[in-house]
Design a protein around this motif. Structure first.
Motif, PDB file in Angstrom:
ATOM      1  N   GLU A   1       0.866  -1.171   0.000  1.00  0.00           N
ATOM      2  CA  GLU A   1       0.000   0.000   0.000  1.00  0.00           C
ATOM      3  C   GLU A   1       0.904   1.222   0.000  1.00  0.00           C
ATOM      4  OE1 GLU A   1      -3.734   0.621   2.653  1.00  0.00           O
ATOM      5  OE2 GLU A   1      -2.038   1.571   3.715  1.00  0.00           O
ATOM      6  N   VAL A   2       0.657   2.133  -0.922  1.00  0.00           N
ATOM      7  CA  VAL A   2       1.478   3.336  -1.030  1.00  0.00           C
ATOM      8  C   VAL A   2       0.632   4.549  -0.646  1.00  0.00           C
ATOM      9  CG1 VAL A   2       2.876   4.782  -2.552  1.00  0.00           C
ATOM     10  CG2 VAL A   2       2.884   2.297  -2.853  1.00  0.00           C
ATOM     11  N   ASP A   3       1.142   5.328   0.270  1.00  0.00           N
ATOM     12  CA  ASP A   3       0.463   6.531   0.759  1.00  0.00           C
ATOM     13  C   ASP A   3       1.327   7.731   0.397  1.00  0.00           C
ATOM     14  OD1 ASP A   3      -0.530   8.692   2.218  1.00  0.00           O
ATOM     15  OD2 ASP A   3      -1.036   7.481   3.961  1.00  0.00           O
ATOM     16  N   VAL A   4       0.820   8.559  -0.522  1.00  0.00           N
ATOM     17  CA  VAL A   4       1.545   9.762  -0.938  1.00  0.00           C
ATOM     18  C   VAL A   4       0.756  10.972  -0.461  1.00  0.00           C
ATOM     19  CG1 VAL A   4       2.548  11.057  -2.848  1.00  0.00           C
ATOM     20  CG2 VAL A   4       2.423   8.563  -2.978  1.00  0.00           C
ATOM     21  N   ALA A   5       1.213  11.558   0.633  1.00  0.00           N
ATOM     22  CA  ALA A   5       0.564  12.743   1.192  1.00  0.00           C
ATOM     23  C   ALA A   5      -0.937  12.542   1.375  1.00  0.00           C
ATOM     24  CB  ALA A   5       0.840  13.957   0.310  1.00  0.00           C
ATOM     25  N   GLY A   6      -1.334  11.375   1.855  1.00  0.00           N
ATOM     26  CA  GLY A   6      -2.733  11.111   2.131  1.00  0.00           C
ATOM     27  C   GLY A   6      -3.485  10.397   1.029  1.00  0.00           C
ATOM     28  N   ALA A   7      -2.926  10.342  -0.187  1.00  0.00           N
ATOM     29  CA  ALA A   7      -3.540   9.602  -1.295  1.00  0.00           C
ATOM     30  C   ALA A   7      -3.011   8.174  -1.243  1.00  0.00           C
ATOM     31  CB  ALA A   7      -3.202  10.253  -2.634  1.00  0.00           C
ATOM     32  N   VAL A   8      -3.928   7.208  -1.027  1.00  0.00           N
ATOM     33  CA  VAL A   8      -3.527   5.815  -0.797  1.00  0.00           C
ATOM     34  C   VAL A   8      -3.941   4.932  -1.970  1.00  0.00           C
ATOM     35  CG1 VAL A   8      -3.733   3.833   0.741  1.00  0.00           C
ATOM     36  CG2 VAL A   8      -3.760   6.152   1.687  1.00  0.00           C
ATOM     37  N   GLN A   9      -3.025   4.040  -2.383  1.00  0.00           N
ATOM     38  CA  GLN A   9      -3.294   3.119  -3.486  1.00  0.00           C
ATOM     39  C   GLN A   9      -2.633   1.782  -3.193  1.00  0.00           C
ATOM     40  OE1 GLN A   9      -4.996   3.840  -6.688  1.00  0.00           O
ATOM     41  NE2 GLN A   9      -4.981   1.619  -6.593  1.00  0.00           N
ATOM     42  N   GLU A  10      -3.367   0.696  -3.436  1.00  0.00           N
ATOM     43  CA  GLU A  10      -2.810  -0.638  -3.269  1.00  0.00           C
ATOM     44  C   GLU A  10      -2.214  -1.120  -4.594  1.00  0.00           C
ATOM     45  OE1 GLU A  10      -5.539  -3.483  -1.740  1.00  0.00           O
ATOM     46  OE2 GLU A  10      -5.980  -2.357   0.106  1.00  0.00           O
ATOM     47  N   VAL A  11      -1.177  -1.949  -4.508  1.00  0.00           N
ATOM     48  CA  VAL A  11      -0.558  -2.541  -5.693  1.00  0.00           C
ATOM     49  C   VAL A  11      -0.153  -3.967  -5.339  1.00  0.00           C
ATOM     50  CG1 VAL A  11       1.682  -1.519  -5.076  1.00  0.00           C
ATOM     51  CG2 VAL A  11       1.285  -2.295  -7.414  1.00  0.00           C
ATOM     52  N   ARG A  12      -0.555  -4.918  -6.209  1.00  0.00           N
ATOM     53  CA  ARG A  12      -0.355  -6.334  -5.922  1.00  0.00           C
ATOM     54  C   ARG A  12       0.555  -6.997  -6.960  1.00  0.00           C
ATOM     55  NH1 ARG A  12      -3.568  -8.002  -1.910  1.00  0.00           N
ATOM     56  NH2 ARG A  12      -5.161  -6.508  -1.200  1.00  0.00           N
ATOM     57  N   ALA A  13       0.892  -8.254  -6.700  1.00  0.00           N
ATOM     58  CA  ALA A  13       1.811  -8.982  -7.585  1.00  0.00           C
ATOM     59  C   ALA A  13       1.340  -8.889  -9.036  1.00  0.00           C
ATOM     60  CB  ALA A  13       1.892 -10.442  -7.150  1.00  0.00           C
ATOM     61  N   GLY A  14       2.271  -8.558  -9.915  1.00  0.00           N
ATOM     62  CA  GLY A  14       1.956  -8.406 -11.330  1.00  0.00           C
ATOM     63  C   GLY A  14       1.561  -6.990 -11.708  1.00  0.00           C
ATOM     64  N   GLU A  15       1.457  -6.098 -10.740  1.00  0.00           N
ATOM     65  CA  GLU A  15       1.071  -4.716 -11.003  1.00  0.00           C
ATOM     66  C   GLU A  15       2.226  -3.767 -10.697  1.00  0.00           C
ATOM     67  OE1 GLU A  15      -3.685  -5.003  -9.890  1.00  0.00           O
ATOM     68  OE2 GLU A  15      -2.276  -4.272  -8.373  1.00  0.00           O
TER      69      GLU A  15
END
Length: 208
Positions: free
Chosen positions: A160-174
Motif C-alpha cells: 500500500e502506497v500513501d503519498v501525502a494522504g492519497a492511498v493506493q494498493e498494488v499487488r503482484a503483477g502490477e
C-alpha cells in the motif's frame, strides 16, 4: 656492429608501431565511453584532471599518453585500465556484483529490506532497489527533489502506497508510479512476505 645497429632500429620501429596502434585503440575507446556517458571534452577534462587539449589529441590519435594519463581517464570513466586499452572497441560493458557485496537499507521497524541494485554512478538521478518485506513492514520516506517519480513493481505479495494522504494498493503483477517529491509511505499488506522492484527517477519532470 652494423647488424646490431640495424637490429636496434628494427626494434625501435616495432615499438613505435605498437605505440601508434595502442594510441589508436585508446582514442576510439575513450571517445566511445565519453559519448556513452554523455560527457563533453570539458566535462571529462574536469573529472579526470587531464587537459581538454590532451584528451582531444588522444581521441584523434595524435599523441601517445603516459600510463598516468590513461589511469586518470579510466578513473573518470569508471572502467579498468585493461578495458580502456582493450583492442576490441565493441567489447560489452559487463559488471557482476555478488549478493554479499550488494549494499542494503533497512526500514526503521526492521521489517523491510532494500537491496541497492542500482549503479552508484547514477545515484543522483536514478536509483533502484530490490525490496523484501515481512507482513506489516513500513518504509517512511521524506520528499525527494521536485519532479521526482517513483515506480513500484510488485513481484510477490502486496503493498500500500500513501503519498501525502492519497492511498493506493498494488499487488503482484502490477506496477504503481507516483510522485515522490512529497512525504510517502510504503506498507506491506500481504499475508506473507512481499517483494518488489522500486525505481526512483529524481527530477524526472517539473510537475504541477
Amino acid at each position: 656492429m652494423a647488424g646490431e645497429i640495424e637490429g636496434a632500429r628494427e626494434r625501435t620501429r616495432d615499438i613505435d608501431t605498437g605505440a601508434q596502434l595502442l594510441s589508436g585503440q585508446l582514442g576510439k575507446t575513450v571517445q566511445r565511453l565519453r559519448k556513452a556517458y554523455n560527457l563533453s571534452l570539458s566535462e571529462l577534462a574536469e573529472q579526470s584532471g587531464v587537459a581538454k587539449s590532451i584528451i582531444s589529441q588522444i581521441e584523434r590519435n595524435e599523441t601517445n599518453p603516459t600510463l598516468a594519463t590513461i589511469w586518470r581517464l579510466s578513473q573518470a570513466l569508471d572502467v579498468s585500465i585493461d578495458r580502456v586499452l582493450a583492442s576490441d572497441t565493441d567489447e560489452p560493458f559487463i559488471e557482476k556484483i555478488s549478493r554479499p557485496d550488494t549494499p542494503f537499507l533497512v526500514s526503521d521497524d526492521g521489517r523491510m529490506r532494500l537491496a541497492i541494485i542500482g549503479w552508484i554512478k547514477t545515484v543522483e538521478w536514478l536509483q533502484w532497489y530490490d525490496v523484501h518485506s515481512e507482513p506489516g513492514g513500513v518504509l517512511d520516506s521524506d520528499a525527494h527533489q521536485r519532479g521526482s517519480v517513483e515506480s513500484l513493481s510488485v513481484t510477490e505479495g502486496a503493498f500500500e502506497v500513501d503519498v501525502a494522504g492519497a492511498v493506493q494498493e498494488v499487488r503482484a503483477g502490477e506496477s504503481l508510479r507516483y510522485r515522490c517529491d512529497r512525504p510517502h509511505t510504503i506498507r506491506a499488506i500481504g499475508e506473507g512476505p512481499s517483494r518488489a522492484i522500486m525505481v526512483c527517477i529524481l527530477k524526472a519532470a517539473v510537475m504541477d
